[in-house]
Write a protein that holds these residues in place. Structure first.
Motif, PDB file in Angstrom:
ATOM      1  N   PRO A 572       0.821  -1.208   0.000  1.00 50.16           N
ATOM      2  CA  PRO A 572       0.000   0.000   0.000  1.00 50.16           C
ATOM      3  C   PRO A 572       0.856   1.260   0.000  1.00 50.16           C
ATOM      4  O   PRO A 572       2.048   1.229   0.323  1.00 50.16           O
ATOM      5  CB  PRO A 572      -0.769  -0.129   1.315  1.00 50.16           C
ATOM      6  CG  PRO A 572       0.185  -0.851   2.215  1.00 50.16           C
ATOM      7  CD  PRO A 572       0.962  -1.806   1.332  1.00 50.16           C
ATOM      8  N   SER A 573       0.233   2.381  -0.320  1.00 48.43           N
ATOM      9  CA  SER A 573       0.903   3.681  -0.254  1.00 48.43           C
ATOM     10  C   SER A 573      -0.142   4.755  -0.004  1.00 48.43           C
ATOM     11  O   SER A 573      -1.311   4.603  -0.363  1.00 48.43           O
ATOM     12  CB  SER A 573       1.668   3.985  -1.547  1.00 48.43           C
ATOM     13  OG  SER A 573       0.776   4.203  -2.623  1.00 48.43           O
ATOM     14  N   ALA A 574       0.311   5.841   0.630  1.00 47.38           N
ATOM     15  CA  ALA A 574      -0.554   6.997   0.854  1.00 47.38           C
ATOM     16  C   ALA A 574       0.310   8.241   0.950  1.00 47.38           C
ATOM     17  O   ALA A 574       1.411   8.190   1.528  1.00 47.38           O
ATOM     18  CB  ALA A 574      -1.376   6.825   2.135  1.00 47.38           C
ATOM     19  N   ASP A 575      -0.138   9.336   0.356  1.00 49.65           N
ATOM     20  CA  ASP A 575       0.641  10.569   0.416  1.00 49.65           C
ATOM     21  C   ASP A 575      -0.271  11.769   0.263  1.00 49.65           C
ATOM     22  O   ASP A 575      -1.436  11.651  -0.136  1.00 49.65           O
ATOM     23  CB  ASP A 575       1.734  10.586  -0.654  1.00 49.65           C
ATOM     24  CG  ASP A 575       1.197  10.440  -2.054  1.00 49.65           C
ATOM     25  OD1 ASP A 575       0.563  11.395  -2.549  1.00 49.65           O
ATOM     26  OD2 ASP A 575       1.398   9.374  -2.671  1.00 49.65           O
ATOM     27  N   ALA A 576       0.278  12.930   0.600  1.00 50.99           N
ATOM     28  CA  ALA A 576      -0.462  14.181   0.504  1.00 50.99           C
ATOM     29  C   ALA A 576       0.483  15.294   0.090  1.00 50.99           C
ATOM     30  O   ALA A 576       1.664  15.293   0.462  1.00 50.99           O
ATOM     31  CB  ALA A 576      -1.115  14.526   1.846  1.00 50.99           C
ATOM     32  N   GLN A 589       4.467  11.266   3.077  1.00 53.35           N
ATOM     33  CA  GLN A 589       4.274  10.004   2.372  1.00 53.35           C
ATOM     34  C   GLN A 589       4.508   8.815   3.290  1.00 53.35           C
ATOM     35  O   GLN A 589       5.399   8.825   4.149  1.00 53.35           O
ATOM     36  CB  GLN A 589       5.245   9.889   1.184  1.00 53.35           C
ATOM     37  CG  GLN A 589       5.091   8.603   0.379  1.00 53.35           C
ATOM     38  CD  GLN A 589       6.330   8.257  -0.435  1.00 53.35           C
ATOM     39  OE1 GLN A 589       7.439   8.362   0.052  1.00 53.35           O
ATOM     40  NE2 GLN A 589       6.133   7.843  -1.668  1.00 53.35           N
ATOM     41  N   PHE A 590       3.688   7.776   3.109  1.00 53.73           N
ATOM     42  CA  PHE A 590       3.948   6.447   3.652  1.00 53.73           C
ATOM     43  C   PHE A 590       3.894   5.471   2.486  1.00 53.73           C
ATOM     44  O   PHE A 590       2.962   5.515   1.668  1.00 53.73           O
ATOM     45  CB  PHE A 590       2.910   6.040   4.693  1.00 53.73           C
ATOM     46  CG  PHE A 590       2.888   4.555   4.946  1.00 53.73           C
ATOM     47  CD1 PHE A 590       3.898   3.954   5.687  1.00 53.73           C
ATOM     48  CD2 PHE A 590       1.893   3.768   4.402  1.00 53.73           C
ATOM     49  CE1 PHE A 590       3.895   2.579   5.894  1.00 53.73           C
ATOM     50  CE2 PHE A 590       1.881   2.392   4.598  1.00 53.73           C
ATOM     51  CZ  PHE A 590       2.888   1.796   5.355  1.00 53.73           C
ATOM     52  N   SER A 591       4.880   4.587   2.398  1.00 53.44           N
ATOM     53  CA  SER A 591       4.859   3.585   1.335  1.00 53.44           C
ATOM     54  C   SER A 591       5.623   2.348   1.765  1.00 53.44           C
ATOM     55  O   SER A 591       6.523   2.414   2.617  1.00 53.44           O
ATOM     56  CB  SER A 591       5.454   4.142   0.040  1.00 53.44           C
ATOM     57  OG  SER A 591       6.787   4.558   0.238  1.00 53.44           O
ATOM     58  N   LYS A 592       5.263   1.225   1.161  1.00 56.67           N
ATOM     59  CA  LYS A 592       5.924  -0.045   1.429  1.00 56.67           C
ATOM     60  C   LYS A 592       6.530  -0.577   0.138  1.00 56.67           C
ATOM     61  O   LYS A 592       5.982  -0.383  -0.946  1.00 56.67           O
ATOM     62  CB  LYS A 592       4.950  -1.072   2.011  1.00 56.67           C
ATOM     63  CG  LYS A 592       4.421  -0.705   3.395  1.00 56.67           C
ATOM     64  CD  LYS A 592       3.527  -1.787   3.967  1.00 56.67           C
ATOM     65  CE  LYS A 592       4.324  -3.027   4.373  1.00 56.67           C
ATOM     66  NZ  LYS A 592       5.187  -2.771   5.553  1.00 56.67           N
ATOM     67  N   GLY A 593       7.678  -1.240   0.271  1.00 53.35           N
ATOM     68  CA  GLY A 593       8.339  -1.860  -0.870  1.00 53.35           C
ATOM     69  C   GLY A 593       8.850  -3.242  -0.501  1.00 53.35           C
ATOM     70  O   GLY A 593       8.799  -3.653   0.664  1.00 53.35           O
TER      71      GLY A 593
END
Length: 841
Positions: A572-576, A589-593
């Motif tokens: 998932p990812s989320a950003d503003a 930002q939050f993101s996973k890899g």
């Protein structure tokens, strides 16, 4: 699948691509009436429909507004004579503006406007947009006001004026905060890799025009064998796993998006000759077709080059011959077809160990385990490296109506590395190489190794977007299939006769796909919120043949063993992004890899693995801000990254399944900042800096144990003068202290800080004649001739230390040895470049 079958489909694919690209017959140029017209493009050169275009007089109140059509075209007629500025903007993109456009009473002009977007892998532009920032326009590297993560945009102008003509992507990317790259044979003269935030090559993606490329053995990269600097038109460097729409096999530390050159509007031809240190010569020719035909439907850019060099390291000869072509054709008012093909033939005398021992470096700094004695292990002709590559794609973009758009890009590429290198062969009584050395002696390495690594890939990237007043919806898929053949066989360097049994011999196929969906919500006029999800799947079928014990052994008499593996993750990812003002934004930002385990999971006795290790994951949190004033830019970010490290393995009892376990987790945290100050008359001062701490965490891990190749700090300085015909640049990059590891044992060697200073002086012809684009350039790399040890391959094994009376799994002590293999900075080098030709008007 047989080799002939693959060759057949390869020919079919390439033939189809060539037919599509060359089915356009050049027509005569047509002159339109008095007007101002042009095309709105994204920075990869694709048309951008429904963009708002404003044409404003710079001396009166006159204003004309229009909208680009499905192919990005716009036009305005019956304009009063005068000087104009033109601005284009579109939802999800940053506005861009061109000023000082002079129109006579009956004059017609055409221009192109490129917009940047905050999430696409294949977008890059230096943003001197509606903020009117001169500092941003002249900055060597810049951030985007619409940024959703820590990204750096390196423009074509910077690459052409302030990097060596033989540079590779690593040297080009050195300007980015926190990034460093070393090529011990000299700039652009060997395989290099970038490090940033503690992530080495293999822990991040590299793409070409949005297409991921990597080795199938591990996600490491062979960028010098695919895309030399003369082909690179820009770099979009994203130091994060990205959003859900970021595709690739290892969106772990980030993505380095390499971009091909844009196709210019005008016809031009240029020839370049570069000569410099280490007898390095580059011959390059480029032809730009400009817009062909009365309808301006077709255009292409073609480049061919030849590079030869003795290299900084002794007898490390290099030769590269290559050519690429990029083509665009407008099939209709709503559909654009593009194509690309690049072919490289690379040869070198690089040995398997790419540096001298500590003892040899004390005698000769550029020693490379090679000499001219045919009876010696280090005879240079015993070490050969031949790599042909090709890379092709066809792109199709179409506006489907009601805000919907399709972008699909099928591709194929091939890497074929045939390497031959010597180890330490036994000698006869008179000191010559033993002619029977092809048979390995127990406890000793074979005399030479016949090494082969070849893979062919077929894949496609596709996305569908829908733009509305509420925002942008994106969904799509990356799919890839690959076939790999690898072996290493003991060999006799005198006769090139291989041994009967290999060290290993393996064939494997991959089926990878990543579907994704995300929505970019324009929640408020200045606030953009984006969230999404990506599913990442990798399927492998692995065939290993019996060997001499180098990997899996004799398999009890069986000829081979077959293993399969399936890996999958949800990412998932989320950003503003919030635009405080038109020239000031903040983001979070939050993101996973993830990264899948390498294929050596199965390199154990019998190829027997009981439980497959899972993909390694990373979670990234970061926030930053971008400010652009007329004479000053400032951007910075702070980050917190938690990631899992590579697997270790053990076999409990001989003959039983191998067990894999994760190393300790790591946490990386720090901040990055950069600024460019425009002083006056083309003179600017650029500074960036980072502070980073990457350390291991978890039960039993000693305090203050640091991740390898993660400098505690870096600093970059630049002074540039860009006025009229002159471009002058002085740049320094300082890399702070860091550690090297010895296998799974950490903090074994402390690398002292080092710096590299480069100088560039260019005289460019800019006079609106046929010679426009010609130039004379001089560059100096490592101006101060600093010579540093920046990496160590240990000859001695590590001795575990005790923590609370128990031998540590992670911490050890290694005695330095005269047999240690060193990685060193190359000595000072210069290049003189002359470019002839220019625009045909």
């Amino acid at each position: 699948m047989t080799s002939s079958f693959l060759q057949y489909w390869r020919r079919v694919f390439i033939f189809t691509a060539l037919v599509a690209m060359f089915s356009v017959t050049p027509l005569l140029f047509a002159q339109q009436g008095a007007s101002l017209s042009g095309t709105v493009l994204d920075s990869a050169g694709a048309a951008l429909p429904n963009a708002a275009v404003s044409i404003k007089s710079e001396s009166t109140a006159f204003l004309r507004k229009t909208t680009s059509d499905a192919l990005g075209h716009f036009s305005a007629i019956n304009l009063p004579a005068g000087k104009y500025s033109v601005e284009a903007e579109a939802p999800g993109f940053a506005a861009t503006r061109k000023t000082g456009i002079q129109l006579g009473a009956s004059q017609s002009q055409e221009l192109s406007l490129s917009l940047s977007i905050g999430n696409a892998n294949d977008q890059v532009t230096v943003e001197a947009n509606a903020s009117g920032s001169m500092a941003a326009a002249l900055s060597p590297v810049g951030a985007l006001l619409e940024a959703r993560s820590a990204r750096s945009e390196i423009s074509s102008d910077f690459i052409q004026q302030f990097t060596s003509p033989v540079a590779d992507y690593g040297e080009i990317s050195q300007i980015v905060p926190g990034v460093y790259s070393i090529n011990s044979n000299g700039v652009g003269l060997g395989q290099s890799a970038n490090y940033f935030r503690g992530f080495p090559d293999g822990d991040y993606d590299i793409t070409w025009d949005g297409i991921p490329f990597e080795d199938t053995n591990t996600p490491t990269h062979h960028s010098w064998a695919f895309f030399p600097g003369v082909w690179i038109g820009g770099v979009d460097f994203d130091r994060s796993p990205g959003s859900a729409s970021t595709i690739g096999p290892s969106p772990f530390g980030g993505t380095i998006n390499l971009l091909s050159k844009q196709i210019p509007d005008q016809q031009a031809v240029r020839g370049t000759i570069s000569y410099g240190s280490f007898n390095t010569m580059l011959l390059d020719a480029q032809y730009d077709s400009g817009n062909l035909g009365a309808a301006h439907k077709a255009s292409f850019v073609l480049d061919v080059h030849r590079l030869t060099s003795d290299g900084f390291q002794a007898f490390n000869y290099q030769q590269r011959i290559g050519g690429d072509i990029k083509v665009q054709y407008k099939l209709s008012d709503r559909t654009l077809l593009s194509g690309y093909s690049g072919v490289i033939q690379l040869t070198a005398n690089t040995p398997n160990n790419s540096g001298p021992t500590r003892a040899q470096a004390q005698l000769q700094y550029n020693f490379l385990l090679q000499n001219t004695d045919p009876t010696s292990t280090y005879y240079y002709a015993y070490n050969t490296y031949r790599v042909p590559t090709d890379f092709e794609y066809i792109g199709l973009k179409s506006a489907l109506g009601h805000g919907w758009a399709l972008d699909i890009k099928p591709y194929t590429y091939n890497y074929d590395n045939s390497q031959y290198y010597t180890n330490d062969p036994p000698k006869t009584a008179d000191g010559k190489i033993d002619a029977t050395c092809a048979t390995p002696v127990k406890g000793k390495s074979p005399c030479a190794v016949d090494k082969y690594n070849s893979y062919r890939k077929y894949g496609e990237t596709s996305s569908v977007t829908q733009t509305s007043k509420w925002g942008v919806f994106r969904t799509g898929l990356w799919y890839e299939w690959s076939l790999t053949n690898r072996h290493q066989i003991p060999s006799n360097p005198l006769t090139h006769v291989d041994d009967l049994l290999p060290n290993f011999n393996e064939h494997y196929t991959f089926n990878d796909f990543q579907p994704f969906a995300e929505y970019e919500l324009h929640a408020m006029p200045r606030l953009t919120l984006t969230g999404g999800l990506k599913y990442s799947y990798y399927g492998m079928r692995f065939k290993q043949y019996a060997d001499n014990g180098g990997k899996i052994g004799n398999l009890g008499g069986k000829p081979y063993i077959i293993n399969t593996a399936d890996y999958h993750n949800y990412l998932p990812s989320a950003d503003a992004n919030y635009r405080i003002k038109n020239n000031w934004s903040v983001y979070g930002q939050f993101s996973k890899g993830n990264i899948i385990p390498p294929t050596n999971v199965f390199d154990v006795t019998g190829g027997s693995v009981g439980a497959l290790p899972k993909p390694t994951g990373v979670s990234t949190y970061q926030t930053g801000s971008v400010l652009k004033l007329k004479r000053f830019t400032l951007d910075g970010d702070a980050y917190y990254i938690k990631y899992q490290n590579t697997y270790s393995s053990f076999t409990p009892i001989t003959g039983e399944d191998t067990i894999y376990f994760l190393g300790p987790d790591s946490v990386t945290k720090g901040f990055e900042v950069e600024t460019n100050v425009y002083i006056a008359h083309g003179l600017s001062f650029y500074v960036n800096g980072t502070a980073d701490k990457a350390s291991y965490v978890g039960t039993g891990v000693p305090n203050n144990l640091f991740v390898a190749n993660a400098p505690a700090n870096t600093e970059g300085f630049g002074i540039t003068y860009q006025e009229k015909n002159l471009d002058l640049g002085f740049f320094e990059k300082r890399i702070g202290p860091q550690w090297n590891d010895n296998g799974s044992f950490h903090n074994q060697f402390n690398v002292a800080p080092f710096n590299i200073v480069n100088l560039f002086l260019n005289y460019n012809v800019r006079n609106n004649t046929i010679f426009d684009g010609s130039k004379i350039a001089f560059s100096m790399n490592n101006l101060l001739d600093t010579r540093n040890i920046v990496g160590v391959g240990f000859a001695n094994s590590a001795a575990p230390l005790k923590v609370n009376g128990i031998a540590s799994t992670y911490f050890a002590s290694t005695a330095l040895s005269q047999g240690d293999i060193l990685t060193q900075t190359p000595g000072r080098s210069f290049t003189l470049t002359v470019t002839f030709g220019g625009v045909w008007r």
